[in-house]
Scaffold this motif. Sequence first.
Motif, PDB file in Angstrom:
ATOM      1  N   GLN A 179      -7.298  19.166  54.152  1.00  0.00           N
ATOM      2  CA  GLN A 179      -7.488  20.713  54.317  1.00  0.00           C
ATOM      3  C   GLN A 179      -6.654  21.176  55.315  1.00  0.00           C
ATOM      4  O   GLN A 179      -6.334  22.310  55.053  1.00  0.00           O
ATOM      5  CB  GLN A 179      -9.260  20.966  54.741  1.00  0.00           C
ATOM      6  N   ALA A 180      -6.492  20.547  56.440  1.00  0.00           N
ATOM      7  CA  ALA A 180      -5.663  21.225  57.388  1.00  0.00           C
ATOM      8  C   ALA A 180      -4.354  21.370  56.997  1.00  0.00           C
ATOM      9  O   ALA A 180      -3.535  22.234  57.282  1.00  0.00           O
ATOM     10  CB  ALA A 180      -5.715  20.204  58.784  1.00  0.00           C
ATOM     11  N   LEU A 181      -3.846  20.451  56.120  1.00  0.00           N
ATOM     12  CA  LEU A 181      -2.467  20.625  55.564  1.00  0.00           C
ATOM     13  C   LEU A 181      -2.361  21.606  54.541  1.00  0.00           C
ATOM     14  O   LEU A 181      -1.325  22.564  54.649  1.00  0.00           O
ATOM     15  CB  LEU A 181      -2.099  19.345  54.718  1.00  0.00           C
ATOM     16  N   ARG A 182      -3.565  21.898  53.828  1.00  0.00           N
ATOM     17  CA  ARG A 182      -3.555  23.063  52.959  1.00  0.00           C
ATOM     18  C   ARG A 182      -3.270  24.281  53.860  1.00  0.00           C
ATOM     19  O   ARG A 182      -2.575  25.270  53.345  1.00  0.00           O
ATOM     20  CB  ARG A 182      -4.644  23.110  51.997  1.00  0.00           C
ATOM     21  N   ASP A 183      -4.339  24.351  54.950  1.00  0.00           N
ATOM     22  CA  ASP A 183      -4.024  25.671  55.765  1.00  0.00           C
ATOM     23  C   ASP A 183      -2.855  25.696  56.201  1.00  0.00           C
ATOM     24  O   ASP A 183      -2.367  26.965  56.470  1.00  0.00           O
ATOM     25  CB  ASP A 183      -5.173  25.513  56.764  1.00  0.00           C
ATOM     26  N   LEU A 238       7.209  25.775  57.710  1.00  0.00           N
ATOM     27  CA  LEU A 238       6.382  24.621  58.559  1.00  0.00           C
ATOM     28  C   LEU A 238       7.230  23.562  58.679  1.00  0.00           C
ATOM     29  O   LEU A 238       8.134  22.728  58.111  1.00  0.00           O
ATOM     30  CB  LEU A 238       5.332  24.298  57.724  1.00  0.00           C
ATOM     31  N   LEU A 239       7.282  23.177  60.156  1.00  0.00           N
ATOM     32  CA  LEU A 239       7.980  22.345  60.794  1.00  0.00           C
ATOM     33  C   LEU A 239       7.000  21.128  61.226  1.00  0.00           C
ATOM     34  O   LEU A 239       6.271  21.186  61.962  1.00  0.00           O
ATOM     35  CB  LEU A 239       8.976  22.676  61.847  1.00  0.00           C
ATOM     36  N   THR A 240       6.817  20.077  60.302  1.00  0.00           N
ATOM     37  CA  THR A 240       5.940  18.789  60.657  1.00  0.00           C
ATOM     38  C   THR A 240       6.537  18.005  61.561  1.00  0.00           C
ATOM     39  O   THR A 240       7.939  17.939  61.742  1.00  0.00           O
ATOM     40  CB  THR A 240       5.312  18.174  59.507  1.00  0.00           C
ATOM     41  N   GLY A 241       5.898  17.109  62.411  1.00  0.00           N
ATOM     42  CA  GLY A 241       6.395  16.434  63.341  1.00  0.00           C
ATOM     43  C   GLY A 241       7.102  17.207  64.545  1.00  0.00           C
ATOM     44  O   GLY A 241       8.160  16.825  65.300  1.00  0.00           O
ATOM     45  N   ALA A 242       6.526  18.380  64.969  1.00  0.00           N
ATOM     46  CA  ALA A 242       7.191  19.320  65.700  1.00  0.00           C
ATOM     47  C   ALA A 242       7.374  18.873  67.170  1.00  0.00           C
ATOM     48  O   ALA A 242       8.200  19.273  67.858  1.00  0.00           O
ATOM     49  CB  ALA A 242       6.519  20.792  65.660  1.00  0.00           C
ATOM     50  N   ALA A 243       6.504  17.802  67.578  1.00  0.00           N
ATOM     51  CA  ALA A 243       6.409  17.389  69.064  1.00  0.00           C
ATOM     52  C   ALA A 243       7.299  16.100  69.125  1.00  0.00           C
ATOM     53  O   ALA A 243       7.403  15.549  70.096  1.00  0.00           O
ATOM     54  CB  ALA A 243       5.111  16.935  69.365  1.00  0.00           C
ATOM     55  N   GLY A 281      -0.573  31.128  68.209  1.00  0.00           N
ATOM     56  CA  GLY A 281      -1.294  30.429  67.395  1.00  0.00           C
ATOM     57  C   GLY A 281      -0.630  29.777  66.304  1.00  0.00           C
ATOM     58  O   GLY A 281      -1.184  28.876  65.192  1.00  0.00           O
ATOM     59  N   SER A 282       0.728  29.733  66.211  1.00  0.00           N
ATOM     60  CA  SER A 282       1.488  29.036  65.227  1.00  0.00           C
ATOM     61  C   SER A 282       1.821  27.624  65.292  1.00  0.00           C
ATOM     62  O   SER A 282       2.561  27.054  64.292  1.00  0.00           O
ATOM     63  CB  SER A 282       2.936  29.629  65.180  1.00  0.00           C
ATOM     64  N   ALA A 283       1.193  27.039  66.298  1.00  0.00           N
ATOM     65  CA  ALA A 283       1.198  25.379  66.543  1.00  0.00           C
ATOM     66  C   ALA A 283      -0.082  25.069  66.030  1.00  0.00           C
ATOM     67  O   ALA A 283      -1.135  25.528  66.493  1.00  0.00           O
ATOM     68  CB  ALA A 283       1.519  25.161  68.182  1.00  0.00           C
ATOM     69  N   ILE A 284      -0.071  23.958  65.033  1.00  0.00           N
ATOM     70  CA  ILE A 284      -1.271  23.525  64.674  1.00  0.00           C
ATOM     71  C   ILE A 284      -1.357  22.122  65.045  1.00  0.00           C
ATOM     72  O   ILE A 284      -0.288  21.230  64.741  1.00  0.00           O
ATOM     73  CB  ILE A 284      -1.331  23.490  63.176  1.00  0.00           C
ATOM     74  N   THR A 285      -2.367  21.436  65.495  1.00  0.00           N
ATOM     75  CA  THR A 285      -2.730  20.161  65.904  1.00  0.00           C
ATOM     76  C   THR A 285      -3.372  19.269  64.604  1.00  0.00           C
ATOM     77  O   THR A 285      -4.665  19.883  64.507  1.00  0.00           O
ATOM     78  CB  THR A 285      -3.290  19.911  67.103  1.00  0.00           C
ATOM     79  N   ALA A 286      -2.867  18.667  63.862  1.00  0.00           N
ATOM     80  CA  ALA A 286      -3.634  18.042  62.733  1.00  0.00           C
ATOM     81  C   ALA A 286      -2.854  16.988  62.270  1.00  0.00           C
ATOM     82  O   ALA A 286      -1.577  16.628  62.356  1.00  0.00           O
ATOM     83  CB  ALA A 286      -3.889  18.978  61.504  1.00  0.00           C
ATOM     84  N   LEU A 332       3.538  21.885  63.364  1.00  0.00           N
ATOM     85  CA  LEU A 332       2.301  20.708  62.975  1.00  0.00           C
ATOM     86  C   LEU A 332       2.827  19.690  63.662  1.00  0.00           C
ATOM     87  O   LEU A 332       3.906  18.873  63.646  1.00  0.00           O
ATOM     88  CB  LEU A 332       2.317  20.840  61.570  1.00  0.00           C
ATOM     89  N   ASP A 333       1.718  19.059  64.332  1.00  0.00           N
ATOM     90  CA  ASP A 333       1.869  18.043  64.640  1.00  0.00           C
ATOM     91  C   ASP A 333       0.556  17.104  65.006  1.00  0.00           C
ATOM     92  O   ASP A 333      -0.583  17.717  65.329  1.00  0.00           O
ATOM     93  CB  ASP A 333       2.796  17.719  65.989  1.00  0.00           C
ATOM     94  N   ALA A 334       0.659  15.737  65.149  1.00  0.00           N
ATOM     95  CA  ALA A 334      -0.757  14.938  65.299  1.00  0.00           C
ATOM     96  C   ALA A 334      -1.286  15.422  66.754  1.00  0.00           C
ATOM     97  O   ALA A 334      -2.252  15.035  67.068  1.00  0.00           O
ATOM     98  CB  ALA A 334      -0.649  13.610  64.800  1.00  0.00           C
ATOM     99  N   VAL A 335      -0.186  15.478  67.682  1.00  0.00           N
ATOM    100  CA  VAL A 335      -0.501  15.570  69.173  1.00  0.00           C
ATOM    101  C   VAL A 335      -0.422  17.036  69.570  1.00  0.00           C
ATOM    102  O   VAL A 335       0.608  17.562  68.848  1.00  0.00           O
ATOM    103  CB  VAL A 335       0.453  14.682  69.939  1.00  0.00           C
TER     104      VAL A 335
END
Length: 272
Positions: A57-61, A8-13, A46-51, A34-37
């Motif tokens: 809950q989104a983090l757990r997912d 999982l790479l957070t801050g991907a954007a 579908g491997s990109a998550i906006t949260a 994962l990124d907020a934007v």
Amino acid sequence: MPAPRTVLLTGAAGGLGTLMRELLPPYGYELRLLDAVPLPDAPADGSAITADLADTQALRDAVRGVDAIVHLAGISLESTFDKILAANIQGTYNLYEAAREEGVRRVVFASSNHAVGYTPRPASPGELIPVDTPRRPDTFYGLSKCFGEDLASLYWDRHGIETVSIRIGSCFPEPKTVRMLSLWMSPADGARLLHASLTAEDVGHTVVYGSSANTRLWWDLSSARALGYEPQDDSEPYAAKLIAEQGELDPDSPADVNLGGPFCTDPPIWPR
């Protein structure tokens, strides 16, 4: 530990996240992003998550089923304490809780040189700042990175989650200032260090400095090298041009005498 495959790479954007999205997969990683934007070029699988990091809950997912986490998300410059608290402190706690709940055992945390920003830069060539130098944050941002390092230590001791905390200097395609000649980490070396941090065995909680093997290096890379990191790049080819444009560092300037550079001015000035 075996080389993790799904990360999982957070801050991907963000700036560093965008670079690592291209540079990590050749090492054999499948990235969950994962990124907020929203990512403008999000994969269709579908491997990109906006949260947001506030969405527990989104983090757990997001962390469910991954082998490791590279945590780059958060505010990367100085801001108000309330904003830093929400994004960098509460958000990092939320991520570690999600990792604990879902059984993820390895995190690579993007700390920063600003955790030790008020440390005086070396006075002479060849002198290196050790990784165990006392922390001296230069901003609320730097303070949040101190918190992240301590949080990582707690989750190792209490929950067995291993973390490599990387005190990143400046990771850009090329250094932008004379100061960066000492702290610059090329994107290719950044990927090398992340790979070493993801695959080294028995790291517990390890703190390392993150830069290339710069001729003008200010800090000790031995703990990073102990992970298997072998930096290949050096900022020196950029030195003559930057010094001609900007001049040498000023020993009487608050922006030049400390490791944190312009973050040590009031108010902080940019670039990093």
